[in-house]
Design a protein around this motif. Sequence first.
Motif, PDB file in Angstrom:
ATOM      1  N   VAL A  25       0.861  -1.178   0.000  1.00 14.35           N
ATOM      2  CA  VAL A  25       0.000   0.000   0.000  1.00 14.35           C
ATOM      3  C   VAL A  25       0.893   1.223   0.000  1.00 14.35           C
ATOM      4  O   VAL A  25       1.650   1.460   0.940  1.00 14.35           O
ATOM      5  N   PHE A  26       0.817   2.006  -1.077  1.00 18.06           N
ATOM      6  CA  PHE A  26       1.650   3.190  -1.229  1.00 18.06           C
ATOM      7  C   PHE A  26       0.757   4.409  -1.415  1.00 18.06           C
ATOM      8  O   PHE A  26       0.051   4.515  -2.419  1.00 18.06           O
ATOM      9  N   ASN A  27       0.754   5.294  -0.467  1.00 19.04           N
ATOM     10  CA  ASN A  27      -0.018   6.539  -0.547  1.00 19.04           C
ATOM     11  C   ASN A  27       0.953   7.715  -0.557  1.00 19.04           C
ATOM     12  O   ASN A  27       1.468   8.096   0.485  1.00 19.04           O
ATOM     13  N   ASN A  28       1.213   8.233  -1.735  1.00 14.24           N
ATOM     14  CA  ASN A  28       2.147   9.350  -1.885  1.00 14.24           C
ATOM     15  C   ASN A  28       3.542   8.958  -1.376  1.00 14.24           C
ATOM     16  O   ASN A  28       4.230   9.749  -0.728  1.00 14.24           O
ATOM     17  N   ALA A  29       3.960   7.731  -1.682  1.00 10.04           N
ATOM     18  CA  ALA A  29       5.246   7.222  -1.210  1.00 10.04           C
ATOM     19  C   ALA A  29       6.347   7.524  -2.222  1.00 10.04           C
ATOM     20  O   ALA A  29       6.136   7.407  -3.436  1.00 10.04           O
ATOM     21  N   PRO A  30       7.543   7.899  -1.759  1.00  7.82           N
ATOM     22  CA  PRO A  30       8.659   8.116  -2.669  1.00  7.82           C
ATOM     23  C   PRO A  30       9.002   6.829  -3.427  1.00  7.82           C
ATOM     24  O   PRO A  30       8.885   5.726  -2.876  1.00  7.82           O
ATOM     25  N   LEU A  31       9.439   6.972  -4.680  1.00  8.93           N
ATOM     26  CA  LEU A  31       9.764   5.815  -5.502  1.00  8.93           C
ATOM     27  C   LEU A  31      10.820   4.949  -4.832  1.00  8.93           C
ATOM     28  O   LEU A  31      10.750   3.721  -4.892  1.00  8.93           O
ATOM     29  N   GLY A  32      11.812   5.580  -4.196  1.00  9.63           N
ATOM     30  CA  GLY A  32      12.848   4.804  -3.528  1.00  9.63           C
ATOM     31  C   GLY A  32      12.296   3.926  -2.431  1.00  9.63           C
ATOM     32  O   GLY A  32      12.713   2.773  -2.257  1.00  9.63           O
ATOM     33  N   GLU A  33      11.337   4.439  -1.668  1.00 12.75           N
ATOM     34  CA  GLU A  33      10.713   3.658  -0.596  1.00 12.75           C
ATOM     35  C   GLU A  33       9.898   2.509  -1.174  1.00 12.75           C
ATOM     36  O   GLU A  33       9.900   1.395  -0.640  1.00 12.75           O
ATOM     37  N   VAL A  34       9.195   2.770  -2.275  1.00 16.25           N
ATOM     38  CA  VAL A  34       8.406   1.729  -2.931  1.00 16.25           C
ATOM     39  C   VAL A  34       9.311   0.591  -3.394  1.00 16.25           C
ATOM     40  O   VAL A  34       9.058  -0.590  -3.133  1.00 16.25           O
ATOM     41  N   LEU A  35      10.401   0.951  -4.081  1.00 19.03           N
ATOM     42  CA  LEU A  35      11.284  -0.076  -4.619  1.00 19.03           C
ATOM     43  C   LEU A  35      12.056  -0.796  -3.522  1.00 19.03           C
ATOM     44  O   LEU A  35      12.450  -1.955  -3.696  1.00 19.03           O
ATOM     45  N   ALA A  36      12.284  -0.140  -2.393  1.00 20.32           N
ATOM     46  CA  ALA A  36      12.925  -0.825  -1.270  1.00 20.32           C
ATOM     47  C   ALA A  36      12.040  -1.973  -0.783  1.00 20.32           C
ATOM     48  O   ALA A  36      12.522  -3.086  -0.522  1.00 20.32           O
ATOM     49  N   GLN A  37      10.721  -1.715  -0.667  1.00 18.20           N
ATOM     50  CA  GLN A  37       9.801  -2.770  -0.255  1.00 18.20           C
ATOM     51  C   GLN A  37       9.731  -3.873  -1.311  1.00 18.20           C
ATOM     52  O   GLN A  37       9.762  -5.065  -0.992  1.00 18.20           O
ATOM     53  N   VAL A  38       9.622  -3.463  -2.575  1.00 16.73           N
ATOM     54  CA  VAL A  38       9.520  -4.437  -3.663  1.00 16.73           C
ATOM     55  C   VAL A  38      10.788  -5.291  -3.731  1.00 16.73           C
ATOM     56  O   VAL A  38      10.723  -6.511  -3.907  1.00 16.73           O
ATOM     57  N   SER A  39      11.945  -4.672  -3.569  1.00 17.24           N
ATOM     58  CA  SER A  39      13.207  -5.408  -3.694  1.00 17.24           C
ATOM     59  C   SER A  39      13.359  -6.467  -2.615  1.00 17.24           C
ATOM     60  O   SER A  39      13.863  -7.567  -2.875  1.00 17.24           O
ATOM     61  N   ARG A  40      12.928  -6.136  -1.388  1.00 12.49           N
ATOM     62  CA  ARG A  40      13.038  -7.130  -0.318  1.00 12.49           C
ATOM     63  C   ARG A  40      12.119  -8.323  -0.568  1.00 12.49           C
ATOM     64  O   ARG A  40      12.476  -9.462  -0.270  1.00 12.49           O
ATOM     65  N   TRP A  41      10.937  -8.080  -1.103  1.00 11.55           N
ATOM     66  CA  TRP A  41       9.960  -9.147  -1.298  1.00 11.55           C
ATOM     67  C   TRP A  41      10.291 -10.019  -2.507  1.00 11.55           C
ATOM     68  O   TRP A  41      10.079 -11.234  -2.487  1.00 11.55           O
ATOM     69  N   TYR A  42      10.802  -9.410  -3.578  1.00  7.34           N
ATOM     70  CA  TYR A  42      11.115 -10.165  -4.792  1.00  7.34           C
ATOM     71  C   TYR A  42      12.592 -10.548  -4.863  1.00  7.34           C
ATOM     72  O   TYR A  42      13.032 -11.111  -5.865  1.00  7.34           O
TER      73      TYR A  42
END
Length: 377
Positions: free
Chosen positions: A309-326
């Motif tokens: 769930v990303f609400n006005n989240a910086p791209l770096g923060e989004v990709l940090a979450q995605v990178s850990r999961w994938y």
Amino acid sequence: MDKQDRLDFLYQKYLNNTATAAELQLLFQEMDSAEEGKLKNQIMQELEKADFSIAADDNRLAAVFAKLEDQISEAPKTISLWRLPAWAKVAAVVTAVLGLGLLARPYLVSEPEVIVPGGFHAALQLKSEDEPVDLNKAAFKRNIGGIQITTSPEGTITYTRKSDDTTGLQAMNVLQTPAGGMYKITLSDGSAVMLNSKSSLEFPVGFYGPNRRVKLKGEAYFQVAKNKEKPFIVEIEQGNVQVLGTTFTINTYNGQSATTLFEGSVRLTSAQQVQLLSPGERGIIQKRIITVAQVDTAAARGWTKGLFVFNNAPLGEVLAQVSRWYDISVDYASLPDRRLHMRLNMDTPFEEVLQMLSATTRLKFKMEERRLSVVNP
């Protein structure tokens, strides 16, 4: 009005952000029963004819996203957007938010690698053994003093008190999750902890003494069993979090500690400050200083429900979450300044995640040896 016309009508209202809660409910019913190929083609047609000339600012996107969240929460609980196929879940939400004009373009300049979502993966280090136990290989069962340790196929390990035997209760165990891993543990006092990827929890076999003390690295969701006689203390590198019985998350990934409180109260302690939190607040400990702010709790606990769930989240923060999961790496130096409003199932195929990221940012990505970078900042 036949079924296809009704679906077309409701879908257009959805894209225009004019659907009522009742219409939203009906749309989800129609999408659930629609032929998957036709529905997917319809959504892709909407993406292709989108107007790219419309500028979207963060405030407008945030307002649309918030309204969509409200509509979903108002709909009867029996109707759930998250039961749809993965591509439809993503497309339905993203197209609703992106009715303002940011929609899909070609997203990769290299052939995508086969990258799968994470799952229930963890290892348990017992003090009595040299090597950690891989909890993914087989069911695990062990008795230590009066505590029985068992695992379940649903990614849970449980410490259950069976007798008053205190032998070995003070021995420390460590539960560790890798990149692409998540796991749940029920401690001997009944407290439940869910570990996110690349995290570890150190805890005693049984709580014996004046308090219940554990150590966390990474991120975890806590549901602490109430016990006024024994405070529950989470030790982190930046300080500690003390509670009696409550629900919260702690995130220590980025050299700081962020505690988000959902229920009850907690006390944050750093080397210089002590601060109480109320529900809906996040306390951040960084360089011994505690700052507190009201936050979006849905985003903070989304991963515990299988959602990004990303609400006005910086791209770096989004990709940090995605990178850990994938289990990928990211070239953060290549990232431009973008903020995102997205909601994705964590079982979404990685290629579809990239499609949605491209849709919301109008960026192209490159994958080489599991390393993701942006090629057109």
